[in-house]
Scaffold this active site. Structure first.
Site, PDB file in Angstrom:
ATOM      1  N   ARG A   1     -10.332 -11.374   1.645  1.00  0.00           N
ATOM      2  CA  ARG A   1     -11.061 -12.638   1.380  1.00  0.00           C
ATOM      3  C   ARG A   1     -10.584 -14.025   1.336  1.00  0.00           C
ATOM      4  O   ARG A   1     -11.261 -14.972   1.222  1.00  0.00           O
ATOM      5  CB  ARG A   1     -11.747 -12.084  -0.005  1.00  0.00           C
ATOM      6  CG  ARG A   1     -10.501 -11.917  -0.925  1.00  0.00           C
ATOM      7  CD  ARG A   1     -10.844 -11.091  -2.442  1.00  0.00           C
ATOM      8  NE  ARG A   1     -11.039  -9.632  -1.743  1.00  0.00           N
ATOM      9  CZ  ARG A   1     -11.484  -8.541  -2.908  1.00  0.00           C
ATOM     10  NH1 ARG A   1     -11.737  -9.127  -3.980  1.00  0.00           N
ATOM     11  NH2 ARG A   1     -11.171  -7.524  -2.583  1.00  0.00           N
TER      12      ARG A   1
ATOM     13  N   LYS B   1       0.844  -1.296  -0.029  1.00  0.00           N
ATOM     14  CA  LYS B   1      -0.073   0.000   0.104  1.00  0.00           C
ATOM     15  C   LYS B   1       0.736   1.213   0.230  1.00  0.00           C
ATOM     16  O   LYS B   1       2.051   1.204   0.591  1.00  0.00           O
ATOM     17  CB  LYS B   1      -0.808  -0.109   1.193  1.00  0.00           C
ATOM     18  CG  LYS B   1      -2.115  -0.766   1.249  1.00  0.00           C
ATOM     19  CD  LYS B   1      -2.644  -0.925   2.607  1.00  0.00           C
ATOM     20  CE  LYS B   1      -4.085  -1.783   2.703  1.00  0.00           C
ATOM     21  NZ  LYS B   1      -5.139  -1.412   1.557  1.00  0.00           N
TER      22      LYS B   1
HETATM   23  N1  BES Z   1      -8.092  -3.769   4.426  1.00  0.00           N
HETATM   24  C1  BES Z   1      -8.420  -3.235   3.151  1.00  0.00           C
HETATM   25  C2  BES Z   1      -9.722  -2.675   2.893  1.00  0.00           C
HETATM   26  C3  BES Z   1      -9.709  -1.130   3.673  1.00  0.00           C
HETATM   27  C4  BES Z   1      -9.587   0.024   3.078  1.00  0.00           C
HETATM   28  C5  BES Z   1     -10.011  -1.048   4.890  1.00  0.00           C
HETATM   29  C6  BES Z   1      -9.487   1.091   3.607  1.00  0.00           C
HETATM   30  C7  BES Z   1     -10.294   0.016   5.587  1.00  0.00           C
HETATM   31  C8  BES Z   1     -10.035   1.125   5.042  1.00  0.00           C
HETATM   32  C9  BES Z   1      -8.342  -4.416   2.288  1.00  0.00           C
HETATM   33  O1  BES Z   1      -7.418  -5.743   2.608  1.00  0.00           O
HETATM   34  C10 BES Z   1      -7.774  -4.038   0.903  1.00  0.00           C
HETATM   35  O2  BES Z   1      -6.729  -3.775   0.806  1.00  0.00           O
HETATM   36  N2  BES Z   1      -8.613  -3.850  -0.223  1.00  0.00           N
HETATM   37  C11 BES Z   1      -8.358  -3.524  -1.428  1.00  0.00           C
HETATM   38  C12 BES Z   1      -8.691  -4.554  -2.406  1.00  0.00           C
HETATM   39  C13 BES Z   1      -7.965  -4.342  -3.875  1.00  0.00           C
HETATM   40  C14 BES Z   1      -6.744  -4.721  -3.750  1.00  0.00           C
HETATM   41  C15 BES Z   1      -8.911  -5.236  -4.809  1.00  0.00           C
HETATM   42  C16 BES Z   1      -8.928  -2.164  -1.697  1.00  0.00           C
HETATM   43  O3  BES Z   1      -9.891  -2.042  -1.406  1.00  0.00           O
HETATM   44  O4  BES Z   1      -8.157  -1.430  -2.261  1.00  0.00           O
HETATM   45 MN    MN Z   2      -5.606  -5.291   1.917  1.00  0.00          MN
END
Ligand code: BES
Ligand code: MN
Ligand code: ZN
Length: 487
Positions: free
Chosen positions: A337, A263
């Site tokens: 997931r 990230k």
């Molecule tokens: N934990 C994150 C989702 C999230 C984002 C929670 C902001 C709280 C605040 C999750 O694991 C994630 O990174 N999701 C990605 C999925 C994508 C790579 C398909 C996302 O939402 O960007």
């Molecule tokens: Mn994630």
């Protein structure tokens, strides 16, 4: 650990209004004559209360909101809090009044002259709002003083107050867990904390990596394999009734760096909250045990940390889930997931539940769709979804139904494996839900709550100061009361 304000139920005593220290709360409505507590306060303050209630400022207040008279003459208290409330307040107004009390509450004791008002609703909101996370401060604020509720017939209110306290303690536990930094709340320390909940009468088991390996949980294990913290699966059982259990499954990513699909740095610190689903699951199990719910509920939380490392999984890896489906990992940041796939499958094969509900801070996309006001509700069962939405509305927790539809499946079709773990940006939270649904057995009533937007907020939320909210405890407890509890 944060301590919740203590709630004390007392018989109604007009004289206490003059002698109580700290804050005194009385209720009034400009449209009707002053109730007896406000009348006594008015007499003691030589008419200040009646003048305040007749003022333009008071007329402009919304029901459930109040104003404060500081160092009122004639009272021992340092503040007299006048809250506007109509003769027959609805639940929403009572909640607003409770929030108002909880928000103003500090280390001083508070006396709430509730009289004939329902204490449960009032106390619930006040206790929920009186929260501060001071665990990481060297010089923490003093703990909250007690809140005394004076009721006309205290004995009829005792149960309601006990329930309100159990739910407030559970919500505060969830907030403490979500607020805790990831170097302090690790998979190991979280599991150890869960184990102590056996003292409440919960049956607790912790599966380690070897046990999960033997079960074939490669999807979950792949997420944690780049971390120094060992992955764990915690199982909490509350056996308050016979018959098949309701299963609650929580995503417990202690920290989500994104893994090799790292990230960006900006805002990454927020990912300490990525165990929010697990925190709600654990808080809910505590509430059920404390209120000795007549329900059979199993909570399962997958605890992992998503780190980049020499041993971390890579984009393009294919992992086999416990169910047997092979997953192409397009993006290691879509890790929640993967964890849920295995925990959902384990929950169904081991417990043959009557329904499954999972909670997860699953997608950023749900924040784009619903902001921080409402959680996304995905369900394959209209009755379950409707009952939950009703429970959420009744308890004042935001929730909104989102679609599930096979038409989204082509987005997560993999060229080389059975499914891929991301479908790109379009419908990001729906493709995540469609992915999860693969791991739900045919005919199993199932609901997925995407709480990424509501678990933690930068501004204050209906029941909480800024930070972790504990969203979901109230609504899920109400759902269990309505649909999963024998009376
Ligand atoms: N934990 C994150 C989702 C999230 C984002 C929670 C902001 C709280 C605040 C999750 O694991 C994630 O990174 N999701 C990605 C999925 C994508 C790579 C398909 C996302 O939402 O960007
Ligand atoms: Mn994630
Ligand atoms: Zn995540």
């Amino acid at each position: 650990m944060t301590s919740t304000a203590r709630a004390v139920l007392e018989a109604f005593d007009l004289d206490a209004i003059g002698t109580h220290s700290g804050r005194v709360v009385v209720f009034a409505d400009p449209e009707t004559s002053l109730p007896r507590a406000a009348k006594r306060a008015d007499k003691l303050t030589k008419g200040a209360v009646a003048r305040a209630v007749a003022s333009d400022a008071f007329a402009k207040l919304k029901p459930g909101v109040g104003l404060t008279l500081g160092w009122p003459a004639g009272l021992q208290a340092e503040a007299l809090h006048l809250i506007r409330i109509p003769a027959k307040p609805d639940a929403k107004t009572l909640r607003a009044a409770g929030v108002c009390i909880g928000k103003a509450h500090g280390p001083q004791p508070c006396l709430v002259c509730a009289d004939t008002l329902p204490i449960g609703a009032l106390a619930q909101a006040a206790l929920l709002r009186a929260y501060q996370y001071e665990a990481q401060k060297s010089d923490p604020k003093p703990p909250f003083g007690p809140i005394h509720f004076m009721a006309r017939s205290p004995d009829t209110q005792r149960d309601a107050l006990a329930q309100a306290e159990a739910l407030a303690r559970a919500t505060h536990l969830t907030r403490d867990l979500v607020n805790a930094p990831a170097n302090i709340l690790t998979t190991t320390s979280f599991a150890a904390q869960i184990e102590t909940m056996q003292a409440l009468g919960l049956k607790v088991e912790i599966l380690d990596e070897a046990a999960m390996e033997a079960l074939g949980m490669r999807a979950l294990l792949a997420v944690g394999q780049g971390s120094e913290s060992p992955s764990k699966l915690a199982i909490l059982q509350w056996h308050g009734a016979d018959g098949p259990p309701l299963a609650i499954v929580g995503k417990g990513v202690m920290f989500d760096t994104g893994g090799i699909s790292l990230k960006p740095a900006l805002g990454m610190e927020e990912m300490t909250m990525d165990m929010g689903g697990a925190a709600v699951t654990v808080g809910l199990m505590q509430a059920l045990a404390e209120r000795r719910a007549r329900a059979h509920v199993v909570g399962l939380v997958g605890l992992v940390e998503n780190m980049p490392d020499g041993r971390a999984q890579r984009p393009g890896d294919v992992v086999q889930s416990m169910k047997g489906d092979r997953i192409e990992v397009i993006n290691t940041d879509a890790e929640g997931r993967l964890v849920l796939a295995d925990v959902l499958w384990y929950a169904q094969t081991r417990f043959a539940p009557s329904a499954v509900i999972n909670l997860a801070t699953l997608t950023g996309a749900i924040i784009i769709a619903l902001g921080h006001e409402k959680a996304g509700v995905f369900a394959n069962d209209d009755a379950l979804a409707a009952a939950f939405l009703q429970a959420a509305a009744d308890t004042g927790e935001g929730a909104w139904r989102m679609p599930l539809d096979a038409c989204y499946d082509p987005l997560i079709k993999s060229r080389i494996a059975d499914v891929k773990n991301t479908g790109g940006r379009p419908a990001g939270s729906i493709t995540a839900a469609q992915f999860l649904q693969r791991f739900v057995k045919p005919g199993m009533p199932w609901m997925h709550l995407d709480i990424a937007g509501v678990a933690l907020t930068k501004t204050e939320s209906p029941y909480a100061p800024k930070g972790a909210t504990g969203w979901g405890i109230l609504a899920l407890d109400a759902l269990i009361r309505a649909k999963f509890e024998s009376r």
